[in-house]
Motif scaffolding. Structure first.
Motif, PDB file in Angstrom:
ATOM      1  N   PRO A   1       0.322  11.400  -4.032  1.00 43.37           N
ATOM      2  CA  PRO A   1      -0.163  12.796  -3.991  1.00 43.37           C
ATOM      3  C   PRO A   1      -1.338  12.994  -4.935  1.00 43.37           C
ATOM      4  O   PRO A   1      -1.461  12.471  -6.074  1.00 43.37           O
ATOM      5  N   THR A   2      -2.217  14.019  -4.583  1.00 37.83           N
ATOM      6  CA  THR A   2      -3.101  14.637  -5.441  1.00 37.83           C
ATOM      7  C   THR A   2      -2.885  16.040  -5.418  1.00 37.83           C
ATOM      8  O   THR A   2      -2.248  16.696  -4.901  1.00 37.83           O
TER       9      THR A   2
ATOM     10  N   LYS B   1      -3.453   0.510  -3.639  1.00 37.47           N
ATOM     11  CA  LYS B   1      -2.920  -0.787  -3.303  1.00 37.47           C
ATOM     12  C   LYS B   1      -2.253  -1.357  -4.649  1.00 37.47           C
ATOM     13  O   LYS B   1      -2.991  -1.620  -5.657  1.00 37.47           O
TER      14      LYS B   1
ATOM     15  N   PRO C   1      -2.981  13.290   0.038  1.00 36.95           N
ATOM     16  CA  PRO C   1      -2.758  11.895  -0.506  1.00 36.95           C
ATOM     17  C   PRO C   1      -3.714  10.917  -0.387  1.00 36.95           C
ATOM     18  O   PRO C   1      -4.617  11.015   0.438  1.00 36.95           O
ATOM     19  N   VAL C   2      -3.661   9.835  -1.237  1.00 38.42           N
ATOM     20  CA  VAL C   2      -4.580   8.866  -1.235  1.00 38.42           C
ATOM     21  C   VAL C   2      -3.679   7.699  -1.295  1.00 38.42           C
ATOM     22  O   VAL C   2      -2.617   7.655  -1.496  1.00 38.42           O
ATOM     23  N   THR C   3      -4.075   6.468  -0.800  1.00 38.60           N
ATOM     24  CA  THR C   3      -3.705   5.109  -0.617  1.00 38.60           C
ATOM     25  C   THR C   3      -3.904   4.228  -1.983  1.00 38.60           C
ATOM     26  O   THR C   3      -5.144   4.118  -2.200  1.00 38.60           O
TER      27      THR C   3
ATOM     28  N   ASP D   1       0.850  -1.055   0.130  1.00 43.12           N
ATOM     29  CA  ASP D   1       0.225  -0.003  -0.190  1.00 43.12           C
ATOM     30  C   ASP D   1       0.989   1.288   0.063  1.00 43.12           C
ATOM     31  O   ASP D   1       1.813   1.489   0.903  1.00 43.12           O
ATOM     32  N   ILE D   2       0.867   2.158  -0.955  1.00 39.26           N
ATOM     33  CA  ILE D   2       1.785   3.181  -1.359  1.00 39.26           C
ATOM     34  C   ILE D   2       0.859   4.451  -1.099  1.00 39.26           C
ATOM     35  O   ILE D   2      -0.414   4.484  -1.395  1.00 39.26           O
ATOM     36  N   LYS D   3       1.488   5.676  -0.737  1.00 43.93           N
ATOM     37  CA  LYS D   3       0.803   6.871  -0.827  1.00 43.93           C
ATOM     38  C   LYS D   3       1.042   7.534  -2.076  1.00 43.93           C
ATOM     39  O   LYS D   3       2.360   7.652  -2.624  1.00 43.93           O
TER      40      LYS D   3
END
Length: 383
Positions: free
Chosen positions: A301-302, A311, A307-309, A297-299
């Motif tokens: 950027p938006t 998978k 940020p969103v996670t 699971d990585i962060k």
């Protein structure tokens, strides 16, 4: 078909296509309407029969490049109605039928005005009102502002009626006289090989009036310069180089004529992280070999900073693109596009001893897997 048909009938409207429709669009529209209105499908239906004839007539003109060009020129010159000097406020409207038949003014009908376009010499009649000039300007906005839209102030400098002479061009206390060359119409006709065309009168520069004692402020032009600040809304989702048209926001017209249009060309700045692909935003995210191999699971950027996670499934290949819905640019309907996330495996420049030993152990454990075997087989078949 008569000259009157070319003026009164809007063939684009009859076929239901825009004026810039290409040949394929015109043909498709005609076929659809022809099937719908064909007499064999509408027996004893006079309305359908008449529409079928109109559709066929429209297609015969718009499908022929030369006829379409002549029709467009005719509509541009005379398709919006005539206004000539003499009525209330200096002009009055003719009934289009009177213009064609010559019964409205005793001037011989539209044959005098328009016949040269089809092989006869013409006498052109101009209009009193003059449309204002179009104005063009540029505006630069940031990447984020282009995504969500922004209202920007623009200082516009344009031509307007001279305040000293009220737009007449004549010195205060005097009035201009009717141009004897064009008799006040502002237009004269030229004949080139039997093909007559109207053009602005050179003696009065299309104004229909001659100034003997010019206004000292505007030198007889009747025009001055005005400057104003206008707030212009740049719509959300605009792209770099897009040209926005604002009707009626250009230079004011003369003698009651409509204002011109304002054209704004938008320059959008670049973003250090995000890119654009239509209504979608793009971003490339670095990942490690273990993350794509084992899954993680990585962060991500938006654009709004939250940020969103994301998978990553085990065995994710390098360069794979994932879609995060609703995190892109704003569309015209208010919804948002998506964020397209591309993963890129980063190879470390230095490997410390513990990591090196772990990699060597991994290499030893997978030495039986020849990942290039299939490649070699395919290459040998071609050899």
């Amino acid at each position: 078909m008569s000259t009157k048909d070319w003026i009164e009938k809007d063939y684009y409207k009859i076929l239901g296509v825009p004026k810039d429709a290409d040949a394929a669009t015109v043909k498709k529209a005609y076929r659809t309407l022809a099937r719908e209105l064909h007499p064999d499908r509408n027996k004893d239906d006079k309305t359908a029969e008449d529409r079928f004839k109109d559709v066929s007539e429209a297609y015969s003109v718009l499908s022929d490049p030369e006829k379409r060009k002549q029709y467009d020129e005719a509509r541009t010159l005379f398709g919006s109605g005539m206004r000539v000097p003499g009525g209330s406020g200096g002009s009055f409207n003719f009934d289009l039928g009177d213009i064609f038949t010559g019964t409205g003014s005793g001037q011989g009908g539209l044959g005098d005005v328009f016949g040269g376009l089809f092989g006869q010499r013409t006498r052109s009649r101009g209009t009193g009102a003059r449309r204002g000039a179009d104005v063009e300007t540029n505006v630069s906005i940031e990447f984020e502002e282009a995504v969500d839209g922004k209202t920007v102030p623009l200082r516009m400098t344009s031509s307007s009626a001279c305040t000293s002479c009220a737009g007449t061009g004549a010195r205060a206390g005097t009035v201009p006289r009717v141009c004897p060359t064009c008799t006040g119409t502002g237009y004269t006709s030229t004949d080139s090989g039997g093909f007559g065309m109207a053009e602005p009168c050179r003696d009065c520069m299309g104004r229909g009036l001659v100034v003997d004692d010019p206004c000292p402020v505007c030198s007889g032009s009747g025009r001055g310069t005005t400057s104003k600040v206008m707030n212009v809304r740049i719509p959300a989702g605009v792209v770099d180089g897009q040209r926005i048209r604002l009707r009626g926001k250009g230079a004011p017209g003369e003698r009651g004529g409509p204002a011109g249009d304002l054209y704004v060309t938008v320059k959008v700045g670049e973003h250090p992280v995000f890119g654009r692909k239509a209504e979608h935003l793009t971003v490339t995210v670095p990942v490690t070999f273990p993350e794509v191999t084992l899954g993680a699971d990585i962060k991500v950027p938006t654009l709004n900073g939250v940020p969103v996670t994301l998978k990553l499934p085990p065995g994710t290949p390098n360069g794979r693109t994932f879609r995060v819905r609703g995190r892109g640019a704003t569309r015209r309907d208010g919804t948002r596009g998506d964020l397209l996330v591309t993963v890129e495996v980063v190879v470390p420049q230095r490997v410390e001893q513990p990591a090196k030993e772990a990699l060597e152990a991994f290499q030893s454990a997978t030495s039986g897997d020849d990942i290039r075997a299939e490649l070699m087989r395919e290459a040998s078949k071609r050899g």
